[in-house]
Write a protein that holds these residues in place. Sequence first.
Motif, PDB file in Angstrom:
ATOM      1  N   ARG A  47       0.609  -1.104   0.001  1.00  0.00           N
ATOM      2  CA  ARG A  47       0.002   0.009   0.199  1.00  0.00           C
ATOM      3  C   ARG A  47       0.879   1.255  -0.207  1.00  0.00           C
ATOM      4  NH1 ARG A  47      -3.881  -0.521   3.881  1.00  0.00           N
ATOM      5  NH2 ARG A  47      -3.538   1.043   5.515  1.00  0.00           N
ATOM      6  N   ALA A  48       2.170   1.302   0.355  1.00  0.00           N
ATOM      7  CA  ALA A  48       2.743   2.602   0.735  1.00  0.00           C
ATOM      8  C   ALA A  48       3.427   3.275  -0.587  1.00  0.00           C
ATOM      9  CB  ALA A  48       4.088   2.105   1.738  1.00  0.00           C
ATOM     10  N   PHE A  49       3.310   2.467  -1.675  1.00  0.00           N
ATOM     11  CA  PHE A  49       4.135   2.934  -2.859  1.00  0.00           C
ATOM     12  C   PHE A  49       3.359   3.978  -3.561  1.00  0.00           C
ATOM     13  CE2 PHE A  49       5.684  -1.492  -2.405  1.00  0.00           C
ATOM     14  CZ  PHE A  49       6.859  -1.226  -1.766  1.00  0.00           C
ATOM     15  N   ALA A  50       4.128   4.840  -4.549  1.00  0.00           N
ATOM     16  CA  ALA A  50       3.676   6.003  -4.818  1.00  0.00           C
ATOM     17  C   ALA A  50       2.712   5.939  -6.114  1.00  0.00           C
ATOM     18  CB  ALA A  50       4.985   6.778  -5.681  1.00  0.00           C
ATOM     19  N   VAL A  51       1.865   6.748  -6.106  1.00  0.00           N
ATOM     20  CA  VAL A  51       0.887   6.937  -7.331  1.00  0.00           C
ATOM     21  C   VAL A  51       0.904   7.666  -8.192  1.00  0.00           C
ATOM     22  CG1 VAL A  51      -1.197   5.430  -5.953  1.00  0.00           C
ATOM     23  CG2 VAL A  51      -0.956   7.992  -5.667  1.00  0.00           C
ATOM     24  N   LEU A  52       1.781   8.880  -8.104  1.00  0.00           N
ATOM     25  CA  LEU A  52       2.072   9.927  -8.846  1.00  0.00           C
ATOM     26  C   LEU A  52       3.779   9.947  -9.065  1.00  0.00           C
ATOM     27  CD1 LEU A  52      -0.261  12.496  -7.346  1.00  0.00           C
ATOM     28  CD2 LEU A  52      -0.214  11.944  -9.605  1.00  0.00           C
ATOM     29  N   GLY A  53       4.048  10.210 -10.343  1.00  0.00           N
ATOM     30  CA  GLY A  53       5.345  10.544 -10.647  1.00  0.00           C
ATOM     31  C   GLY A  53       6.535   9.312 -10.592  1.00  0.00           C
ATOM     32  N   ALA A  54       5.976   8.289 -10.626  1.00  0.00           N
ATOM     33  CA  ALA A  54       6.790   7.156 -10.225  1.00  0.00           C
ATOM     34  C   ALA A  54       7.316   6.545 -11.588  1.00  0.00           C
ATOM     35  CB  ALA A  54       6.043   5.853  -9.490  1.00  0.00           C
ATOM     36  N   SER A  55       8.121   5.597 -11.499  1.00  0.00           N
ATOM     37  CA  SER A  55       8.792   5.127 -12.955  1.00  0.00           C
ATOM     38  C   SER A  55       8.704   3.578 -12.649  1.00  0.00           C
ATOM     39  CB  SER A  55       9.978   5.518 -12.978  1.00  0.00           C
ATOM     40  OG  SER A  55      11.017   5.290 -12.117  1.00  0.00           O
ATOM     41  N   GLU A  56       9.475   3.027 -13.783  1.00  0.00           N
ATOM     42  CA  GLU A  56       9.435   1.329 -13.659  1.00  0.00           C
ATOM     43  C   GLU A  56      10.621   1.089 -12.788  1.00  0.00           C
ATOM     44  OE1 GLU A  56       9.896  -0.630 -17.538  1.00  0.00           O
ATOM     45  OE2 GLU A  56       8.004  -0.072 -17.990  1.00  0.00           O
ATOM     46  N   CYS A  64      11.483   2.790  -9.980  1.00  0.00           N
ATOM     47  CA  CYS A  64      11.297   3.128  -8.716  1.00  0.00           C
ATOM     48  C   CYS A  64      10.044   3.769  -8.320  1.00  0.00           C
ATOM     49  CB  CYS A  64      12.462   4.389  -8.165  1.00  0.00           C
ATOM     50  SG  CYS A  64      12.148   4.647  -6.273  1.00  0.00           S
ATOM     51  N   ILE A  65       9.281   2.916  -7.246  1.00  0.00           N
ATOM     52  CA  ILE A  65       7.960   3.568  -6.876  1.00  0.00           C
ATOM     53  C   ILE A  65       8.171   3.989  -5.343  1.00  0.00           C
ATOM     54  CG2 ILE A  65       6.836   2.086  -8.776  1.00  0.00           C
ATOM     55  CD1 ILE A  65       5.918   0.150  -6.743  1.00  0.00           C
ATOM     56  N   ALA A  66       9.072   4.200  -5.178  1.00  0.00           N
ATOM     57  CA  ALA A  66       9.444   4.918  -3.633  1.00  0.00           C
ATOM     58  C   ALA A  66       8.689   6.179  -3.113  1.00  0.00           C
ATOM     59  CB  ALA A  66      10.514   4.830  -3.087  1.00  0.00           C
ATOM     60  N   THR A  67       8.095   6.348  -2.021  1.00  0.00           N
ATOM     61  CA  THR A  67       7.765   7.875  -1.890  1.00  0.00           C
ATOM     62  C   THR A  67       8.682   8.494  -0.937  1.00  0.00           C
ATOM     63  OG1 THR A  67       6.652   6.956   0.296  1.00  0.00           O
ATOM     64  CG2 THR A  67       5.225   7.065  -1.871  1.00  0.00           C
ATOM     65  N   HIS A  68       8.474   9.656  -0.889  1.00  0.00           N
ATOM     66  CA  HIS A  68       9.216  10.820   0.164  1.00  0.00           C
ATOM     67  C   HIS A  68       8.440  10.647   1.485  1.00  0.00           C
ATOM     68  CE1 HIS A  68      11.209  14.308   1.768  1.00  0.00           C
ATOM     69  NE2 HIS A  68      12.215  13.797   1.254  1.00  0.00           N
ATOM     70  N   PRO A  69       9.221  10.523   2.565  1.00  0.00           N
ATOM     71  CA  PRO A  69       8.538  10.395   3.841  1.00  0.00           C
ATOM     72  C   PRO A  69       7.987  11.695   4.602  1.00  0.00           C
ATOM     73  CG  PRO A  69      10.485   9.898   4.194  1.00  0.00           C
ATOM     74  CD  PRO A  69      10.503  10.290   2.698  1.00  0.00           C
ATOM     75  N   SER A  70       8.529  12.811   4.196  1.00  0.00           N
ATOM     76  CA  SER A  70       8.425  13.999   4.971  1.00  0.00           C
ATOM     77  C   SER A  70       6.987  14.458   5.043  1.00  0.00           C
ATOM     78  CB  SER A  70       9.164  15.055   4.459  1.00  0.00           C
ATOM     79  OG  SER A  70       8.995  16.277   5.033  1.00  0.00           O
ATOM     80  N   ASP A  71       6.660  15.164   6.253  1.00  0.00           N
ATOM     81  CA  ASP A  71       5.343  15.938   6.366  1.00  0.00           C
ATOM     82  C   ASP A  71       5.818  17.291   6.266  1.00  0.00           C
ATOM     83  OD1 ASP A  71       3.425  13.807   7.349  1.00  0.00           O
ATOM     84  OD2 ASP A  71       5.086  13.502   8.852  1.00  0.00           O
ATOM     85  N   PHE A  72       6.873  17.762   6.855  1.00  0.00           N
ATOM     86  CA  PHE A  72       7.417  18.932   6.979  1.00  0.00           C
ATOM     87  C   PHE A  72       7.403  19.793   5.230  1.00  0.00           C
ATOM     88  CE2 PHE A  72      11.258  21.722   7.246  1.00  0.00           C
ATOM     89  CZ  PHE A  72      10.917  22.727   7.750  1.00  0.00           C
ATOM     90  N   CYS A  73       7.997  19.095   4.443  1.00  0.00           N
ATOM     91  CA  CYS A  73       8.164  19.225   3.323  1.00  0.00           C
ATOM     92  C   CYS A  73       6.939  19.542   2.574  1.00  0.00           C
ATOM     93  CB  CYS A  73       8.841  18.156   2.433  1.00  0.00           C
ATOM     94  SG  CYS A  73      10.651  18.366   2.802  1.00  0.00           S
ATOM     95  N   VAL A  74       5.763  18.594   2.836  1.00  0.00           N
ATOM     96  CA  VAL A  74       4.713  18.955   2.313  1.00  0.00           C
ATOM     97  C   VAL A  74       4.088  20.393   2.356  1.00  0.00           C
ATOM     98  CG1 VAL A  74       2.322  17.998   2.092  1.00  0.00           C
ATOM     99  CG2 VAL A  74       4.070  16.423   2.225  1.00  0.00           C
ATOM    100  N   ALA A  75       4.072  20.784   3.563  1.00  0.00           N
ATOM    101  CA  ALA A  75       3.644  22.180   4.050  1.00  0.00           C
ATOM    102  C   ALA A  75       4.873  23.111   3.395  1.00  0.00           C
ATOM    103  CB  ALA A  75       3.780  22.110   5.425  1.00  0.00           C
ATOM    104  N   LEU A  76       5.886  22.907   3.323  1.00  0.00           N
ATOM    105  CA  LEU A  76       6.912  23.627   2.580  1.00  0.00           C
ATOM    106  C   LEU A  76       6.845  23.842   1.132  1.00  0.00           C
ATOM    107  CD1 LEU A  76      10.362  22.944   4.014  1.00  0.00           C
ATOM    108  CD2 LEU A  76       8.994  24.590   4.638  1.00  0.00           C
ATOM    109  N   ALA A  77       6.458  22.854   0.507  1.00  0.00           N
ATOM    110  CA  ALA A  77       6.030  22.823  -0.797  1.00  0.00           C
ATOM    111  C   ALA A  77       4.805  23.907  -1.072  1.00  0.00           C
ATOM    112  CB  ALA A  77       5.705  21.622  -1.527  1.00  0.00           C
ATOM    113  N   ALA A  78       3.620  23.748  -0.047  1.00  0.00           N
ATOM    114  CA  ALA A  78       2.465  24.604  -0.306  1.00  0.00           C
ATOM    115  C   ALA A  78       2.788  26.011  -0.081  1.00  0.00           C
ATOM    116  CB  ALA A  78       1.345  24.064   0.596  1.00  0.00           C
ATOM    117  N   LEU A  79       3.624  26.234   1.005  1.00  0.00           N
ATOM    118  CA  LEU A  79       3.870  27.527   1.247  1.00  0.00           C
ATOM    119  C   LEU A  79       5.211  28.357   0.316  1.00  0.00           C
ATOM    120  CD1 LEU A  79       4.585  26.747   4.985  1.00  0.00           C
ATOM    121  CD2 LEU A  79       2.887  28.481   3.843  1.00  0.00           C
TER     122      LEU A  79
END
Lengths: 166, 349
Positions: free
Chosen positions: B146-155, B157-172
């Motif tokens: 269930r943990a793997f990426a659904v956006l921007g993945a490739s053959e 690598c399907i890993a996700t970035h784990p940060s919460d902080f960076c999500v807020a930083l991206a929006a800001l």
Amino acid sequence: MSHDLTLTINGTRQQIALDDPRVTLLDLLRERLHLTGTKKGCDRGQCGACTVLIDGRRQNACLALALSHDGAEITTIEGLAEGDTLHPVQAAFVAEDGMQCGYCTPGQVMSAVGLIAEGRAGTDPERIREGMSGNLCRCAAYSGITRAVLAAAEEMTTTKGERKTA
Amino acid sequence: MKSFDYLRPETLADAIAAGGAPGAAYLAGGTNLVDLMKTGAAVPDRIVDITRLPGLDRWEWLDDGGLRIGALVRNSDLAHDVDVAQTFPAMAEALLSGASGQLRNAATVGGNLMQATRCPFFADPTSSCNRREAGSGCAAQGLSARAFAVLGASEACIATHPSDFCVALAALGAMVEVAGPDGTRAVALTDFHRLPGAAPQTTTVLKPGELVTAITLPAAAAGFRRHARYLKLRDRTSFAFALVSAAAMLRIEDGIIAEARLAFGGVAAKPWRALDAEAALKGARPDADAFATAAARALEGAAATAGNGFKIPLAARIGARALTLAAAGTPAEMPVLPGSVHLGEPAHA
């Protein structure tokens, strides 16, 4: 190559020569300084059994390279009681039965001391549970742990200024 | 753990000189790097301990109202500062929804950007992982998880970035200050992490020897302070990485959305800012229909791998709900369970 560092551990300043830079603060405490009260659970920052205070702040000793903390003040479970007088958090864990097997208890106590010192323990059990979520208890003594932290936080807040809070 | 040379420079110039050597890694809080060194996923020849570099352990308010955060600021210190939390509430909520009290006391904001995926195959050197070892394959492909990426993945690598902080930083709209052998530069947070493509081993735009020295929030980011939330869905209520998360921020004028920000976590190898959704909300009334439509638009390009298809509608719903909560107003106080979907009800039976 030897690396020298200085740590003040439970109030005593110590010069330490490390022959290996890989030694974590946890392994230094347990294996070299024989302060085995701090426990090794997962060794990966997930269980909290190794919680100590570094410069007054609770942290996982297993993920701290000892060399990186040269000059720091470390408080472990051995440094809490004053003689035969338990620290209020230790006393509360006894009074509220905040343990079963006891292996996680030093980390739980140190984490609670850190949480209360942060001033965010409050009087809401949910806040205590959230604040203590970095400490796992496989015996699931959580309700007693929560009661103990609540009781200790209340006592230490009402006696603030009269008692040393580590 | 493989042995390494340990250096603790006291100036930025010395750190960069030491960190540019092949096999060197910068160490700050150590909460991720030391763990990966224990599993054998990270095998640096040289550790450059940057914890003593001067001036990086504090933040400063800029004359224009922006905020410059030194890379060695601890997550807990930043999140608990009253002025910071009131001005950038979703960022504080994101920080406090991550990890544990102990880890937030050790982890630095610069290290948060640099942390590796929590894909289990990355951490395990006996598994094939293109991200850890180029060309070795991807043990996650085809696996129902269930943990793997659904956006921007490739053959590769399907890993996700784990940060919460960076999500807020991206929006800001945060900017990342970087220092290196060729001087200093600034990179938008949304350009800092790379999508995997054919080369997932290159996770950021940093060049050899470069290190993060600060994160800057522009003054305009403070304009969302009255309507800002971070919402994080996870397998347990605390001390868990996001399955899906969203940072939502609104500027509402005369009952109309003047500007919206929306970013997702847990869905891609980088914090995923949803510019199309933001554009769709501009000028709209802040209501459930607008939020659902916009959030769905953010997931239009999503693609599932085995076992994670549910994350696509889930992310759309979390995005819409985060926008709804943001529209209702930033809470006067930080929620007892930051980022939790449990609102005003006990999360523990």
